[in-house]
Design an enzyme around this catalytic site. Structure first.
Site, PDB file in Angstrom:
ATOM      1  N   ASP A  85      30.566  43.040  57.325  1.00  0.00           N
ATOM      2  CA  ASP A  85      31.743  43.245  57.733  1.00  0.00           C
ATOM      3  C   ASP A  85      32.206  44.631  57.761  1.00  0.00           C
ATOM      4  O   ASP A  85      33.474  45.142  56.294  1.00  0.00           O
ATOM      5  CB  ASP A  85      32.705  41.992  57.451  1.00  0.00           C
ATOM      6  CG  ASP A  85      33.539  41.974  57.424  1.00  0.00           C
ATOM      7  OD1 ASP A  85      34.216  40.678  58.639  1.00  0.00           O
ATOM      8  OD2 ASP A  85      34.922  42.673  57.208  1.00  0.00           O
TER       9      ASP A  85
ATOM     10  N   TYR B  53      38.383  50.366  59.295  1.00  0.00           N
ATOM     11  CA  TYR B  53      37.664  51.602  57.353  1.00  0.00           C
ATOM     12  C   TYR B  53      37.062  52.293  58.305  1.00  0.00           C
ATOM     13  O   TYR B  53      36.484  53.174  57.267  1.00  0.00           O
ATOM     14  CB  TYR B  53      36.782  50.569  57.423  1.00  0.00           C
ATOM     15  CG  TYR B  53      37.104  48.725  57.496  1.00  0.00           C
ATOM     16  CD1 TYR B  53      38.414  48.322  57.434  1.00  0.00           C
ATOM     17  CD2 TYR B  53      36.098  47.930  57.322  1.00  0.00           C
ATOM     18  CE1 TYR B  53      38.904  47.302  57.285  1.00  0.00           C
ATOM     19  CE2 TYR B  53      36.642  46.754  56.989  1.00  0.00           C
ATOM     20  CZ  TYR B  53      37.455  46.153  56.731  1.00  0.00           C
ATOM     21  OH  TYR B  53      38.541  44.806  57.193  1.00  0.00           O
TER      22      TYR B  53
ATOM     23  N   LYS C 231      35.534  44.950  64.533  1.00  0.00           N
ATOM     24  CA  LYS C 231      36.894  44.773  64.480  1.00  0.00           C
ATOM     25  C   LYS C 231      37.595  46.127  65.269  1.00  0.00           C
ATOM     26  O   LYS C 231      37.522  47.330  64.849  1.00  0.00           O
ATOM     27  CB  LYS C 231      37.611  44.480  63.162  1.00  0.00           C
ATOM     28  CG  LYS C 231      37.142  44.169  62.548  1.00  0.00           C
ATOM     29  CD  LYS C 231      38.678  43.305  60.972  1.00  0.00           C
ATOM     30  CE  LYS C 231      37.335  42.804  60.330  1.00  0.00           C
ATOM     31  NZ  LYS C 231      35.851  43.390  59.289  1.00  0.00           N
TER      32      LYS C 231
ATOM     33  N   HIS D 242      41.909  42.148  65.392  1.00  0.00           N
ATOM     34  CA  HIS D 242      42.137  43.262  64.051  1.00  0.00           C
ATOM     35  C   HIS D 242      43.310  42.518  63.612  1.00  0.00           C
ATOM     36  O   HIS D 242      43.128  41.902  62.749  1.00  0.00           O
ATOM     37  CB  HIS D 242      41.961  44.504  63.360  1.00  0.00           C
ATOM     38  CG  HIS D 242      41.371  44.830  62.308  1.00  0.00           C
ATOM     39  ND1 HIS D 242      40.626  45.503  61.827  1.00  0.00           N
ATOM     40  CD2 HIS D 242      41.825  43.862  60.900  1.00  0.00           C
ATOM     41  CE1 HIS D 242      41.024  45.920  59.960  1.00  0.00           C
ATOM     42  NE2 HIS D 242      41.681  44.487  60.047  1.00  0.00           N
TER      43      HIS D 242
ATOM     44  N   SER E 106      32.597  45.510  47.247  1.00  0.00           N
ATOM     45  CA  SER E 106      31.631  45.856  46.747  1.00  0.00           C
ATOM     46  C   SER E 106      30.897  47.168  46.303  1.00  0.00           C
ATOM     47  O   SER E 106      30.048  48.008  47.085  1.00  0.00           O
ATOM     48  CB  SER E 106      31.066  45.053  44.857  1.00  0.00           C
ATOM     49  OG  SER E 106      30.739  45.411  44.279  1.00  0.00           O
TER      50      SER E 106
ATOM     51  N   ASN F  93      27.286  39.047  42.785  1.00  0.00           N
ATOM     52  CA  ASN F  93      27.822  38.254  43.628  1.00  0.00           C
ATOM     53  C   ASN F  93      26.905  37.251  45.003  1.00  0.00           C
ATOM     54  O   ASN F  93      27.423  36.301  45.486  1.00  0.00           O
ATOM     55  CB  ASN F  93      28.886  39.670  44.961  1.00  0.00           C
ATOM     56  CG  ASN F  93      29.824  39.702  43.380  1.00  0.00           C
ATOM     57  OD1 ASN F  93      29.949  39.290  43.418  1.00  0.00           O
ATOM     58  ND2 ASN F  93      31.016  41.185  44.533  1.00  0.00           N
TER      59      ASN F  93
HETATM   60  N1  LIG Z   1      40.744  41.463  58.624  1.00  0.00           N
HETATM   61  C1  LIG Z   1      41.162  41.999  57.484  1.00  0.00           C
HETATM   62  O1  LIG Z   1      43.027  42.153  57.564  1.00  0.00           O
HETATM   63  C2  LIG Z   1      40.595  42.554  56.314  1.00  0.00           C
HETATM   64  C3  LIG Z   1      41.753  42.736  55.194  1.00  0.00           C
HETATM   65  C4  LIG Z   1      40.689  43.164  54.079  1.00  0.00           C
HETATM   66  C5  LIG Z   1      39.523  42.802  53.787  1.00  0.00           C
HETATM   67  N2  LIG Z   1      39.044  42.172  55.046  1.00  0.00           N
HETATM   68  C6  LIG Z   1      37.474  41.843  54.383  1.00  0.00           C
HETATM   69  O2  LIG Z   1      37.502  41.642  53.474  1.00  0.00           O
HETATM   70  C7  LIG Z   1      36.704  42.056  52.344  1.00  0.00           C
HETATM   71  C8  LIG Z   1      36.654  41.848  51.080  1.00  0.00           C
HETATM   72  O3  LIG Z   1      37.971  41.892  51.184  1.00  0.00           O
HETATM   73  P1  LIG Z   1      38.792  43.437  50.004  1.00  0.00           P
HETATM   74  O4  LIG Z   1      36.934  44.050  48.937  1.00  0.00           O
HETATM   75  O5  LIG Z   1      40.106  44.370  50.347  1.00  0.00           O
HETATM   76  O6  LIG Z   1      38.194  42.140  48.275  1.00  0.00           O
HETATM   77  P2  LIG Z   1      37.331  41.354  47.588  1.00  0.00           P
HETATM   78  O7  LIG Z   1      36.483  41.095  47.564  1.00  0.00           O
HETATM   79  O8  LIG Z   1      38.397  40.265  47.296  1.00  0.00           O
HETATM   80  O9  LIG Z   1      37.773  42.180  46.732  1.00  0.00           O
HETATM   81  C9  LIG Z   1      37.600  43.769  45.687  1.00  0.00           C
HETATM   82  C10 LIG Z   1      37.120  44.426  44.743  1.00  0.00           C
HETATM   83  O10 LIG Z   1      36.661  43.353  43.573  1.00  0.00           O
HETATM   84  C11 LIG Z   1      35.944  44.284  42.839  1.00  0.00           C
HETATM   85  N3  LIG Z   1      34.491  42.913  42.417  1.00  0.00           N
HETATM   86  C12 LIG Z   1      34.461  42.721  43.226  1.00  0.00           C
HETATM   87  N4  LIG Z   1      32.853  42.307  42.894  1.00  0.00           N
HETATM   88  C13 LIG Z   1      32.704  41.596  41.503  1.00  0.00           C
HETATM   89  C14 LIG Z   1      32.903  41.588  40.536  1.00  0.00           C
HETATM   90  N5  LIG Z   1      31.466  40.815  40.444  1.00  0.00           N
HETATM   91  N6  LIG Z   1      33.248  41.649  38.731  1.00  0.00           N
HETATM   92  C15 LIG Z   1      34.216  41.698  39.242  1.00  0.00           C
HETATM   93  N7  LIG Z   1      34.344  42.533  39.688  1.00  0.00           N
HETATM   94  C16 LIG Z   1      34.072  42.521  41.515  1.00  0.00           C
HETATM   95  C17 LIG Z   1      35.780  45.352  43.284  1.00  0.00           C
HETATM   96  O11 LIG Z   1      35.711  46.207  42.988  1.00  0.00           O
HETATM   97  P3  LIG Z   1      33.941  47.053  42.648  1.00  0.00           P
HETATM   98  O12 LIG Z   1      33.389  48.128  44.110  1.00  0.00           O
HETATM   99  O13 LIG Z   1      33.994  47.983  42.242  1.00  0.00           O
HETATM  100  O14 LIG Z   1      32.872  45.768  42.299  1.00  0.00           O
HETATM  101  C18 LIG Z   1      36.850  45.374  44.738  1.00  0.00           C
HETATM  102  O15 LIG Z   1      37.757  45.944  43.502  1.00  0.00           O
HETATM  103  C19 LIG Z   1      36.355  43.924  52.867  1.00  0.00           C
HETATM  104  O16 LIG Z   1      35.797  44.838  52.290  1.00  0.00           O
HETATM  105  C20 LIG Z   1      36.480  43.661  54.360  1.00  0.00           C
HETATM  106  O17 LIG Z   1      35.283  43.608  54.690  1.00  0.00           O
HETATM  107  C21 LIG Z   1      39.143  42.044  55.924  1.00  0.00           C
END
Ligand SMILES: NC(=O)c1ccc[n+]([C@@H]2O[C@H](COP(=O)([O-])OP(=O)(O)OC[C@H]3O[C@@H](n4cnc5c(N)ncnc54)[C@H](OP(=O)(O)O)[C@@H]3O)[C@@H](O)[C@H]2O)c1
Length: 282
Positions: A46, A51, A76, A109, A230, A239
């Protein structure tokens, strides 16, 4: 490799689980995260123009040696790219950055700007084969307007979703179109308060898993698509290791008690208009 799929309203099967690459710098960081994930069996990435790492995703896909149809790529469009004619040009640029001749799932987006004009072009891109499926991200106040103009109904809607905010109302609203929910901030963007909720610690002990694996498994059983971000190889491996156990109905009911309406991102429509003044670089 065990994996589950969601069937979209156009009949296509999307890997339910993937890697999100928000905030991963382009170049070696994005390439390495994607390659690590591909090696473990991830088949869904994704990304987004905003990004600024579509090039890294495309490069990883090329270096992986996987066939194009083995990997699902979601990206997006940013509001600066919305508008009839303009959006088709933006899609061609995306294809160049991703080094591919089609996008599996293309989302709007944000819900500001000329989203109706953009959707018309996205429908044309589906007809020409440049895009397989189209959907939305972050649509709320303008959702009904978009739906009333859409000939092709959204295959997916990507929104903030986690046990504190499970999005049941939106899912019920979209059920008539067969629209799949995609969870962003699935583990609360790494929020320790969410990850360390006692119910997750209890279930982690019960199943011999980590708290994060319990949360990700909850998304899978809720029927959501989920793609935690991550860059840490251990986390990327952890994960994905969530397909060899199942939470019971009682466990799911316990987790449901965490629903408290808490959102990490709360900008209203007026505040979201600031997105109109930013333009991601080509
Ligand atoms: N459409 C939108 O507006 C929108 C907005 C936000 C996000 N997104 C999408 O959703 C995806 C996920 O959201 P997000 O990246 O913001 O948040 P998330 O996946 O909820 O959290 C990511 C955070 O958690 C940590 N993490 C990952 N696996 C872990 C584990 N097993 N144990 C402990 N910590 C862990 C990561 O650090 P490390 O890298 O150190 O593992 C990072 O700091 C994004 O990458 C993007 O593709 C879309």
């Amino acid at each position: 490799m065990i994996q589950t799929y969601l069937t979209l309203n156009n009949g296509l099967k999307m890997p339910q689980f993937g890697l999100g690459v928000f905030l991963i710098p382009d170049g070696k960081d994005t390439i390495n995260a994607c390659l690590n994930a591909f090696k473990l069996g991830y088949r869904h990435i994704d990304t987004a123009h905003a990004y600024q790492n579509e090039r890294g995703v495309g490069e990883a896909l090329k270096q992986s040696g996987l066939k194009r149809d083995e990997v699902w790529i979601t990206t997006k469009l940013w509001p600066s790219e919305y508008g009839e004619g303009k959006t088709l040009e933006a899609i061609d640029k995306m294809l160049e950055r991703l080094q591919t001749d089609y996008i599996d799932l293309l989302l709007l987006h944000q819900q500001v700007g000329d989203y109706i004009g953009a959707w018309k072009d996205m429908e044309k891109a589906v007809k020409s084969g440049k895009v397989k499926s189209i959907g939305l991200s972050n649509f709320k106040e303008n959702l009904e307007d978009l739906l009333s103009h859409a000939t092709i109904k959204p295959a997916a809607i990507q929104v903030e979703c986690h046990p504190y905010f499970p999005q049941h109302e939106l899912k019920a609203r979209m059920a008539e179109f067969g629209t799949v929910l995609e969870s962003w901030y699935p583990i609360g963007h790494g929020d320790p308060q969410l990850i360390n909720e006692p119910i997750f610690t209890k279930l982690a002990e019960k199943y011999g898993k980590t708290n994060v694996q319990i949360i990700l498994r909850w998304h899978i059983q809720e029927g959501n698509s989920v793609f935690p971000k991550s860059t840490n190889p251990t986390h990327i491996q952890e994960n994905f290791d969530i397909f060899d156990f199942e939470l019971s109905k009682e466990d799911m009911d316990e987790i449901a008690k965490l629903d408290c309406g808490k959102r990490y991102y709360t900008a209203d429509l007026e505040e979201q208009k600031r997105f109109l003044s930013w333009k991601p670089a080509d």
